[in-house]
Design a protein around this motif. Structure first.
Motif, PDB file in Angstrom:
ATOM      1  N   ARG A  18      -2.036   6.587   3.051  1.00  0.00           N
ATOM      2  CA  ARG A  18      -3.133   5.903   2.362  1.00  0.00           C
ATOM      3  C   ARG A  18      -2.821   5.725   0.890  1.00  0.00           C
ATOM      4  N   CYS A  19      -3.285   4.627   0.340  1.00  0.00           N
ATOM      5  CA  CYS A  19      -3.136   4.357  -1.083  1.00  0.00           C
ATOM      6  C   CYS A  19      -3.768   5.482  -1.895  1.00  0.00           C
ATOM      7  N   ASP A  20      -3.025   5.988  -2.895  1.00  0.00           N
ATOM      8  CA  ASP A  20      -3.544   7.069  -3.736  1.00  0.00           C
ATOM      9  C   ASP A  20      -4.680   6.599  -4.634  1.00  0.00           C
ATOM     10  N   ARG A  21      -4.795   5.317  -4.793  1.00  0.00           N
ATOM     11  CA  ARG A  21      -5.806   4.782  -5.704  1.00  0.00           C
ATOM     12  C   ARG A  21      -7.113   4.466  -4.996  1.00  0.00           C
ATOM     13  N   CYS A  22      -7.034   3.838  -3.838  1.00  0.00           N
ATOM     14  CA  CYS A  22      -8.266   3.347  -3.217  1.00  0.00           C
ATOM     15  C   CYS A  22      -8.447   3.791  -1.771  1.00  0.00           C
ATOM     16  N   GLY A  23      -7.421   4.421  -1.166  1.00  0.00           N
ATOM     17  CA  GLY A  23      -7.582   4.923   0.187  1.00  0.00           C
ATOM     18  C   GLY A  23      -7.317   3.893   1.270  1.00  0.00           C
ATOM     19  N   PHE A  41       0.879   3.372  -2.280  1.00  0.00           N
ATOM     20  CA  PHE A  41       0.062   2.264  -2.767  1.00  0.00           C
ATOM     21  C   PHE A  41      -0.213   1.268  -1.652  1.00  0.00           C
ATOM     22  N   CYS A  42      -1.394   0.690  -1.686  1.00  0.00           N
ATOM     23  CA  CYS A  42      -1.650  -0.493  -0.880  1.00  0.00           C
ATOM     24  C   CYS A  42      -0.965  -1.682  -1.570  1.00  0.00           C
ATOM     25  N   GLY A  43      -0.942  -2.824  -0.924  1.00  0.00           N
ATOM     26  CA  GLY A  43      -0.279  -3.984  -1.511  1.00  0.00           C
ATOM     27  C   GLY A  43      -0.855  -4.336  -2.872  1.00  0.00           C
ATOM     28  N   HIS A  44      -2.165  -4.290  -2.973  1.00  0.00           N
ATOM     29  CA  HIS A  44      -2.846  -4.651  -4.211  1.00  0.00           C
ATOM     30  C   HIS A  44      -2.456  -3.718  -5.356  1.00  0.00           C
ATOM     31  N   HIS A  45      -2.560  -2.423  -5.137  1.00  0.00           N
ATOM     32  CA  HIS A  45      -2.282  -1.492  -6.231  1.00  0.00           C
ATOM     33  C   HIS A  45      -0.791  -1.385  -6.526  1.00  0.00           C
ATOM     34  N   PHE A  46       0.043  -1.598  -5.516  1.00  0.00           N
ATOM     35  CA  PHE A  46       1.472  -1.580  -5.814  1.00  0.00           C
ATOM     36  C   PHE A  46       1.829  -2.720  -6.761  1.00  0.00           C
TER      37      PHE A  46
HETATM   38 ZN   LIG Z   1      -5.058   0.640  -3.338  1.00  0.00          ZN
END
Ligand SMILES: [Zn+2]
Length: 76
Positions: A18-23, A41-46
């Motif tokens: 899971r993305c560390d920022r948003c899950g 990271f998810c695609g967005h946060h990466f």
């Molecule tokens: Zn994210």
């Protein structure tokens, strides 16, 4: 640079990652040098952190190509 970290870095991401920022489901993993921290990271946060990670010398495992496959293939 060592074989041990390389095999870890190529492990595929799973739905449990899971993305560390948003899950959201993670599609990229960055392994930081030195302390050896690993960030997901998810695609967005990466995309948001990509340049900073490159500057920090992070080793990046990028599976964002799978994002499009998942979108194209509905679950269930
Ligand atoms: Zn994210």
């Amino acid at each position: 640079m060592t074989a041990a970290t390389m095999s870890h870095d190529t492990a595929e991401l799973t739905r449990q990652d899971r993305c560390d920022r948003c899950g959201a489901q993670a599609f990229a993993r960055a392994t930081l040098p030195g302390a050896g921290g690993v960030l997901l990271f998810c695609g967005h946060h990466f995309r948001n952190h990509e340049s900073a990670l490159a500057e920090a010398g992070a080793q990046v495992h990028d599976e964002r190509h799978r994002l499009q496959q998942e979108v194209r293939t509905p679950e269930r």
